[in-house]
Each structure stands twice: as structure tokens, then as C-alpha cells.
Scaffold this active site. Sequence first.
Site, short mmCIF file in Angstrom:
data_model
loop_
_atom_site.label_atom_id
_atom_site.label_comp_id
_atom_site.label_asym_id
_atom_site.label_seq_id
_atom_site.Cartn_x
_atom_site.Cartn_y
_atom_site.Cartn_z
N ASN A 174 101.59 10.38 30.73
CA ASN A 174 101.58 9.37 29.67
C ASN A 174 102.89 9.37 28.89
OD1 ASN A 174 99.03 9.01 30.55
ND2 ASN A 174 98.03 10.03 28.83
N ASP B 2 102.94 7.99 25.80
CA ASP B 2 102.62 8.00 24.37
C ASP B 2 102.81 9.41 23.81
OD1 ASP B 2 100.14 9.61 24.50
OD2 ASP B 2 99.22 7.86 25.46
N HIS C 66 106.78 11.33 33.13
CA HIS C 66 107.17 9.93 33.28
C HIS C 66 107.92 9.38 32.07
CE1 HIS C 66 103.82 9.35 36.55
NE2 HIS C 66 104.87 9.99 36.99
N CYS D 3 120.57 6.40 26.76
CA CYS D 3 121.85 5.74 27.00
C CYS D 3 122.13 5.79 28.50
CB CYS D 3 122.96 6.46 26.23
SG CYS D 3 124.60 5.84 26.62
N CYS E 59 123.30 2.64 21.45
CA CYS E 59 123.32 4.10 21.30
C CYS E 59 124.30 4.50 20.21
CB CYS E 59 123.70 4.77 22.61
SG CYS E 59 125.39 4.49 23.10
N LEU F 13 86.76 8.87 34.45
CA LEU F 13 85.68 7.90 34.29
C LEU F 13 85.03 7.55 35.63
CD1 LEU F 13 84.31 6.23 32.10
CD2 LEU F 13 86.01 4.45 32.46
N1 APR Z 1 88.09 8.99 30.21
C1 APR Z 1 88.47 9.49 31.42
N2 APR Z 1 89.02 8.72 32.37
C2 APR Z 1 89.22 7.43 32.10
C3 APR Z 1 88.85 6.84 30.87
C4 APR Z 1 88.25 7.69 29.90
N3 APR Z 1 87.85 7.24 28.71
N4 APR Z 1 89.17 5.52 30.91
C5 APR Z 1 89.72 5.30 32.11
N5 APR Z 1 89.75 6.44 32.84
C6 APR Z 1 90.27 6.66 34.19
C7 APR Z 1 90.17 5.46 35.12
O1 APR Z 1 88.91 5.49 35.80
C8 APR Z 1 91.35 5.69 36.06
O2 APR Z 1 90.95 6.41 37.22
O3 APR Z 1 91.64 6.94 34.06
C9 APR Z 1 92.32 6.56 35.25
C10 APR Z 1 93.59 5.85 34.82
O4 APR Z 1 94.31 5.51 35.96
P1 APR Z 1 95.71 4.75 35.88
O5 APR Z 1 95.59 3.59 34.96
O6 APR Z 1 96.16 4.50 37.27
O7 APR Z 1 96.67 5.81 35.14
P2 APR Z 1 97.50 7.03 35.72
O8 APR Z 1 96.79 7.70 36.84
O9 APR Z 1 97.89 7.85 34.55
O10 APR Z 1 98.77 6.27 36.30
C11 APR Z 1 99.83 7.05 36.80
O11 APR Z 1 101.17 5.11 37.13
O12 APR Z 1 101.97 3.08 36.35
C12 APR Z 1 102.25 4.40 36.52
O13 APR Z 1 103.84 5.70 35.40
C13 APR Z 1 102.59 5.10 35.23
O14 APR Z 1 102.01 7.32 34.47
C14 APR Z 1 101.52 6.15 35.11
C15 APR Z 1 101.15 6.40 36.56
#
Ligand code: APR
Length: 233
Positions: free
Chosen positions: A90, A92, A107, A115, A137, A204
Site C-alpha cells: 500500500n 497510504d 510499491h 525527483c 523539487c 475477504l
Molecule cells: N478485508 C480483507 N480483505 C479485503 C477487504 C477487507 N475489508 N476488502 C477487500 N479485500 C480483499 C479483496 O478481496 C482483494 O482480494 O483485498 C484484496 C485487494 O486486492 P487488490 O485490490 O488487487 O490489491 P493488492 O493485492 O494490494 O494489489 C497489489 O496492485 O495495482 C497494484 O501496486 C498496486 O499494490 C498494488 C498491487
Amino acid sequence: MAQQRVVVLTGAGISAESGVRTFRDGDGLWEEHRLEDVATPQAWINDPVLVWRFYQARRRQLIEVEPNPAHEALATFADKREHITLITQNVDDLHERAGNTNTIHMHGRLKTLRCEQSGRNEVRMAESDLADDFVVCQCCATPQRLRPDIVWFGEMPMQMEEIYAAVEQADLFIVVGSSGHVYPAAGLVNVAHQAGAKTVLVNLEAPLNADAFDEVHLGKAGELLPGLLEALN
Ligand code: APR
């Protein structure tokens, strides 16, 4: 138990209950954009204004969101542990704001801008840094336009040596809220498994790489993680 080497990898799902959108929602879009239009080096070349404004909106959102019980439970858990590495995909800052000060952001981060000339990044979160205009910058003789300090698709994730070193020594590897779509993060569970670690997932829905885990807990991170971590202490 406190001697156990624990590595935790978090993804967008852990911040979902704080109101930060995940990447792979049902419509396949990220905040109404295709990922390739806003999260690739090519997008930055083709349409820097679109990419910049997109990330500025994400940066402004940081001020409005708060850590949720999953971030807080991880911070409390880490406080009690001698050997813990927290890696997040993440961008954030919710882990930091919950109290996890040593988080590895593989990431990149929204709070910092980079920069392109010097490669240096700096925290730029003043009100004037969050407008839709480009920010320059303060490090170069000829100030340069800064880019988001984000690892885009096709770029190398950050701190990979440190990440592999931690995962290769892990006794317990926990993944929270990640869809298992994006490598190398999605492959770390296999590295942990080979190293002999127990692998645990909290998500989830079952992600692509669910079979690679010893234990799968399906549900919301904010509801499941506090109890699971408490039971480990
Ligand atoms: N609690 C637990 N899991 C959850 C919740 C929740 N409240 N809400 C959603 N999820 C799950 C979803 O079911 C999904 O499988 O979190 C997962 C999020 O998946 P992505 O959106 O693909 O996120 P992520 O795996 O972090 O993506 C990886 O992709 O776009 C790039 O660089 C970006 O870091 C990111 C990377």
C-alpha cells in the site's frame, strides 16, 4: 513465541475499511481509471497531467482517512515482538499512523514525491503541494518537476533484498488483504513456504494464490485480524 520471526505482508484490502478503494473492484477500474492509464511509466509520458491529478487526489485523500482496527491490531502486535517485519504493497500511510514506524513500502508512498533527475524523494504534504499543479523539487540546480513516488507497473519494487532476506528467515508469514495478482509480492508466500514458515492468509475472498497458504481466514481484516493476532501472543 516472542522469539518467532514473523513477516506480515499487507495489500489494499487492509485499508478498505478505512475507505481507501482497492485496485481490483468488480468493474476492473481503479477510481474510474484503467490501471494502465494512470499507473505505468508510459502513462506518465503520454499524459502527465492526468497521472499527476490522479495521484494528487489520492494524496489529498490521505488526510481524510484513518487507520482501522486491522492496522491498529498490527501495531499492537508488532510492539510485543522482537522479530517482526511489516511489508506493505500500500502507498497510504495508515500503518505508520497506527504506530508501525518501520513499515517497508515496496510499491512506494503517496506522502513523498521523487525527483526524476536526482532520484531523491522528499515528504511533500503542505497544502501548496496538494493542488492540481505540478510541484518542483528543491534538490536540483535547475528545479525539476517531481513525479509520484510510486512503483508503477513495469518498475522494480523497492527494498527487495531486505524483503527476501526477511521472508527467507520467517517462521510465520501472514498476508492480509491482497488479491495475489501482482508479482513479486504474490510470490513471497512460496518463498516463505520453502523457508519452512507457516503461512496464513486473511482476505475477504479467496485470492488467486489461496492454495499456497497453510491457513486461510476469509472475512474482513478489521474483524478477523485483531482476534487472530491476539491468539498468537
Ligand atoms: N478485508 C480483507 N480483505 C479485503 C477487504 C477487507 N475489508 N476488502 C477487500 N479485500 C480483499 C479483496 O478481496 C482483494 O482480494 O483485498 C484484496 C485487494 O486486492 P487488490 O485490490 O488487487 O490489491 P493488492 O493485492 O494490494 O494489489 C497489489 O496492485 O495495482 C497494484 O501496486 C498496486 O499494490 C498494488 C498491487
